[in-house]
Scaffold this motif. Sequence first.
Motif, PDB file in Angstrom:
ATOM      1  N   ALA A  26      18.979  -0.935 -24.521  1.00  0.00           N
ATOM      2  CA  ALA A  26      19.522  -2.134 -24.215  1.00  0.00           C
ATOM      3  C   ALA A  26      19.416  -2.849 -22.914  1.00  0.00           C
ATOM      4  CB  ALA A  26      21.074  -2.286 -25.203  1.00  0.00           C
ATOM      5  N   GLN A  27      19.540  -1.901 -22.013  1.00  0.00           N
ATOM      6  CA  GLN A  27      19.480  -2.300 -20.484  1.00  0.00           C
ATOM      7  C   GLN A  27      17.877  -1.984 -20.142  1.00  0.00           C
ATOM      8  OE1 GLN A  27      22.023  -0.007 -18.204  1.00  0.00           O
ATOM      9  NE2 GLN A  27      21.642  -1.314 -16.318  1.00  0.00           N
ATOM     10  N   LYS A  28      17.374  -3.045 -19.603  1.00  0.00           N
ATOM     11  CA  LYS A  28      15.673  -2.808 -19.229  1.00  0.00           C
ATOM     12  C   LYS A  28      15.954  -2.256 -17.725  1.00  0.00           C
ATOM     13  CE  LYS A  28      13.993  -6.998 -21.283  1.00  0.00           C
ATOM     14  NZ  LYS A  28      13.595  -8.263 -21.328  1.00  0.00           N
ATOM     15  N   LYS A  29      14.982  -1.311 -17.594  1.00  0.00           N
ATOM     16  CA  LYS A  29      15.026  -0.438 -16.454  1.00  0.00           C
ATOM     17  C   LYS A  29      13.697  -0.977 -15.767  1.00  0.00           C
ATOM     18  CE  LYS A  29      15.963   2.679 -13.626  1.00  0.00           C
ATOM     19  NZ  LYS A  29      16.925   2.332 -12.424  1.00  0.00           N
ATOM     20  N   TYR A  30      13.758  -1.200 -14.389  1.00  0.00           N
ATOM     21  CA  TYR A  30      12.552  -1.404 -13.707  1.00  0.00           C
ATOM     22  C   TYR A  30      12.507  -0.859 -12.517  1.00  0.00           C
ATOM     23  CZ  TYR A  30      12.484  -5.822 -16.386  1.00  0.00           C
ATOM     24  OH  TYR A  30      12.180  -6.795 -17.486  1.00  0.00           O
ATOM     25  N   SER A  31      11.249  -0.665 -11.961  1.00  0.00           N
ATOM     26  CA  SER A  31      11.295   0.230 -10.614  1.00  0.00           C
ATOM     27  C   SER A  31      11.303  -0.915  -9.508  1.00  0.00           C
ATOM     28  CB  SER A  31       9.701   0.500 -10.514  1.00  0.00           C
ATOM     29  OG  SER A  31       9.178   1.550 -11.477  1.00  0.00           O
ATOM     30  N   ASP A  32      11.680  -0.385  -8.495  1.00  0.00           N
ATOM     31  CA  ASP A  32      11.866  -1.333  -7.259  1.00  0.00           C
ATOM     32  C   ASP A  32      10.596  -2.510  -7.076  1.00  0.00           C
ATOM     33  OD1 ASP A  32      13.993   0.119  -6.070  1.00  0.00           O
ATOM     34  OD2 ASP A  32      13.002   1.197  -4.693  1.00  0.00           O
ATOM     35  N   GLY A  33      11.205  -3.582  -6.909  1.00  0.00           N
ATOM     36  CA  GLY A  33      10.269  -4.650  -6.611  1.00  0.00           C
ATOM     37  C   GLY A  33       9.908  -5.491  -8.003  1.00  0.00           C
ATOM     38  N   ALA A  34      10.658  -5.054  -8.956  1.00  0.00           N
ATOM     39  CA  ALA A  34      10.342  -5.757 -10.289  1.00  0.00           C
ATOM     40  C   ALA A  34      11.886  -6.015 -10.870  1.00  0.00           C
ATOM     41  CB  ALA A  34       9.483  -4.926 -11.094  1.00  0.00           C
ATOM     42  N   SER A  35      11.878  -7.199 -11.488  1.00  0.00           N
ATOM     43  CA  SER A  35      12.878  -7.571 -12.153  1.00  0.00           C
ATOM     44  C   SER A  35      12.407  -8.532 -13.414  1.00  0.00           C
ATOM     45  CB  SER A  35      13.869  -8.404 -11.445  1.00  0.00           C
ATOM     46  OG  SER A  35      13.364  -9.595 -10.908  1.00  0.00           O
ATOM     47  N   ASP A  36      13.389  -9.240 -14.375  1.00  0.00           N
ATOM     48  CA  ASP A  36      13.000 -10.186 -15.103  1.00  0.00           C
ATOM     49  C   ASP A  36      12.549 -11.374 -14.305  1.00  0.00           C
ATOM     50  OD1 ASP A  36      13.896  -8.620 -17.391  1.00  0.00           O
ATOM     51  OD2 ASP A  36      15.931  -9.133 -17.320  1.00  0.00           O
ATOM     52  N   THR A  37      12.847 -11.624 -13.412  1.00  0.00           N
ATOM     53  CA  THR A  37      12.290 -12.963 -12.664  1.00  0.00           C
ATOM     54  C   THR A  37      11.298 -12.897 -11.573  1.00  0.00           C
ATOM     55  OG1 THR A  37      14.248 -12.846 -11.066  1.00  0.00           O
ATOM     56  CG2 THR A  37      14.506 -14.150 -13.609  1.00  0.00           C
ATOM     57  N   GLU A  38      11.342 -11.660 -11.328  1.00  0.00           N
ATOM     58  CA  GLU A  38      10.437 -11.449 -10.130  1.00  0.00           C
ATOM     59  C   GLU A  38       9.421 -10.223  -9.682  1.00  0.00           C
ATOM     60  OE1 GLU A  38      11.445 -12.525  -5.449  1.00  0.00           O
ATOM     61  OE2 GLU A  38      12.082 -10.402  -6.028  1.00  0.00           O
ATOM     62  N   ILE A  39       8.423 -10.410  -9.315  1.00  0.00           N
ATOM     63  CA  ILE A  39       7.557  -8.860  -8.873  1.00  0.00           C
ATOM     64  C   ILE A  39       7.308  -9.364  -7.329  1.00  0.00           C
ATOM     65  CG2 ILE A  39       5.355  -7.954  -9.213  1.00  0.00           C
ATOM     66  CD1 ILE A  39       5.084  -9.435 -11.949  1.00  0.00           C
ATOM     67  N   LYS A  40       7.741  -8.335  -6.651  1.00  0.00           N
ATOM     68  CA  LYS A  40       7.507  -8.238  -5.214  1.00  0.00           C
ATOM     69  C   LYS A  40       6.200  -7.561  -4.749  1.00  0.00           C
ATOM     70  CE  LYS A  40      11.698  -8.362  -3.128  1.00  0.00           C
ATOM     71  NZ  LYS A  40      12.837  -7.630  -2.778  1.00  0.00           N
ATOM     72  N   ILE A  41       5.397  -8.051  -4.059  1.00  0.00           N
ATOM     73  CA  ILE A  41       3.907  -7.514  -3.886  1.00  0.00           C
ATOM     74  C   ILE A  41       3.896  -7.367  -2.063  1.00  0.00           C
ATOM     75  CG2 ILE A  41       1.525  -7.733  -3.878  1.00  0.00           C
ATOM     76  CD1 ILE A  41       2.125  -8.849  -6.603  1.00  0.00           C
ATOM     77  N   GLY A  42       3.661  -6.282  -1.476  1.00  0.00           N
ATOM     78  CA  GLY A  42       3.480  -6.227  -0.082  1.00  0.00           C
ATOM     79  C   GLY A  42       2.114  -6.473   0.453  1.00  0.00           C
ATOM     80  N   HIS A  43       1.788  -6.724   1.687  1.00  0.00           N
ATOM     81  CA  HIS A  43       0.667  -6.993   2.089  1.00  0.00           C
ATOM     82  C   HIS A  43       0.591  -6.810   3.419  1.00  0.00           C
ATOM     83  CE1 HIS A  43      -2.646 -10.008   3.438  1.00  0.00           C
ATOM     84  NE2 HIS A  43      -3.421  -8.815   2.729  1.00  0.00           N
ATOM     85  N   THR A  44      -0.473  -6.263   4.220  1.00  0.00           N
ATOM     86  CA  THR A  44      -0.590  -6.466   5.506  1.00  0.00           C
ATOM     87  C   THR A  44      -2.001  -6.973   5.962  1.00  0.00           C
ATOM     88  OG1 THR A  44      -1.554  -3.851   5.796  1.00  0.00           O
ATOM     89  CG2 THR A  44       0.835  -4.362   6.039  1.00  0.00           C
ATOM     90  N   ASN A  45      -2.407  -7.584   7.175  1.00  0.00           N
ATOM     91  CA  ASN A  45      -3.279  -8.203   7.460  1.00  0.00           C
ATOM     92  C   ASN A  45      -3.382  -8.625   8.836  1.00  0.00           C
ATOM     93  OD1 ASN A  45      -5.561  -9.877   5.780  1.00  0.00           O
ATOM     94  ND2 ASN A  45      -5.206 -11.066   7.545  1.00  0.00           N
ATOM     95  N   PRO A  46      -4.619  -8.488   9.456  1.00  0.00           N
ATOM     96  CA  PRO A  46      -4.625  -8.633  10.900  1.00  0.00           C
ATOM     97  C   PRO A  46      -4.515 -10.119  11.377  1.00  0.00           C
ATOM     98  CG  PRO A  46      -6.879  -8.235  10.094  1.00  0.00           C
ATOM     99  CD  PRO A  46      -6.043  -8.067   9.151  1.00  0.00           C
ATOM    100  N   TYR A  47      -3.520 -10.806  11.525  1.00  0.00           N
ATOM    101  CA  TYR A  47      -3.548 -12.148  11.722  1.00  0.00           C
ATOM    102  C   TYR A  47      -3.501 -12.711  13.295  1.00  0.00           C
ATOM    103  CZ  TYR A  47      -1.477 -12.974   6.997  1.00  0.00           C
ATOM    104  OH  TYR A  47      -1.706 -12.910   5.848  1.00  0.00           O
ATOM    105  N   SER A  48      -3.397 -11.385  14.041  1.00  0.00           N
ATOM    106  CA  SER A  48      -3.657 -11.355  15.322  1.00  0.00           C
ATOM    107  C   SER A  48      -4.359 -10.103  16.031  1.00  0.00           C
ATOM    108  CB  SER A  48      -2.237 -11.343  16.120  1.00  0.00           C
ATOM    109  OG  SER A  48      -1.501 -10.134  15.795  1.00  0.00           O
ATOM    110  N   GLY A  49      -4.885  -9.800  17.249  1.00  0.00           N
ATOM    111  CA  GLY A  49      -5.626  -8.931  17.509  1.00  0.00           C
ATOM    112  C   GLY A  49      -7.040  -8.929  17.326  1.00  0.00           C
TER     113      GLY A  49
END
Length: 271
Positions: A26-49
Motif C-alpha cells: 500500500a505504501q510506495k517505496k522509491y529510491s533516493d531522488g524519486a517520489s510521486d512528484t519528482e525525479i532528481k537528476i545530477g550532472h557535472t559540466n565544465p562551465y569554466s576552465g
Amino acid sequence: MKTSRRTFVAGASATAVLSANQAAFAQKKYSDGASDTEIKIGHTNPYSGPASSYGVIGKTIQAYWKSVNEAGGINGRNVNFISLDDGYSPPKTVECIRQLVEQDKVLLCFNTLGTPCNTAIHKYMNQKKVPMLFVATGASKWGDPKNFPWTMGYQPDYHTEGVIYAKHLLANVKDPKIAVLMQNDDFGKDYWNGFKEGLGKDAGKVVKHVSYETTDPTVDSQVIQLKDTGANAFFLIAIPKFAARPCARRAKSAGSRRSISTTCRRASPRR
C-alpha cells in the motif's frame, strides 16, 4: 480443537507477516531522488576552465529537461535537474558528485562530461550504486558491465574512431608524413592507440608525436616541434582550447602553412 502455544504463535506470525506485506504494497517505496512528484537528476559540466566551451552542452541539456517539464514531465513527475560546474578538473568533479549523491540525493547522474572527470568518479558511483547514464565521453572503458554495471556510455568509442581516421588518412594522403598532437590523458591515449592500430604497418609514417596537459597555458611549443618535422598530415586530439584554431594560427605565424595540413582533426563536444 485445542490451540497449542506453537499453533497460536505460528498463526500470529503469519498474520503479522501478511499485514506487513499488505502495508508495504500500500505504501510506495522509491529510491533516493524519486517520489510521486519528482525525479532528481545530477550532472557535472565544465562551465569554466580549459573546456568551458562545452558549457553550451550543459545549458542545452537544462533547456531540454525544462521542455520535458513544461510538457508534463515524466509520467506526471517533474525533473529536478541539478547541474554543477566542475571546471574540467577531476578533483572538482569528485567534490561535485559527492554533493549530488550524498547531499542532494539524486536518483542518477546523466551525461557527465569528460573522460578524466568520469574516470575520477567511476568506482565511487558503482560502489554507491548510483547510475551514470550516457556519460559524455567515448572512452572504451565505459563498456564494462561486468565490473561497472552502473555505468553506461552511448557514443562510438575513441579507439574505434582513431582506427577510422587512420584508414581515411592513408586512403587520401599520398606518402603521408604524420604529426600528432595529443591530450595527455585517457581521452588522448584511447584515440592514439586506435590511430596506431588503424595505421598498422604504416605506423612509421608518424614523424612526430607530442602531447600537452590541460593545465598548459598554450600549445605553442608543441606546434613549433610539429612544424619542424615537414609533416603533411596533422592528427589532432584536443579539446577546443588547444584545437584547430590556436594550432592553425600558430602554424601560419611560424611559416608552416604548407607543411602542416589538418587532414584529420578531432575537437569533439564529448570529452
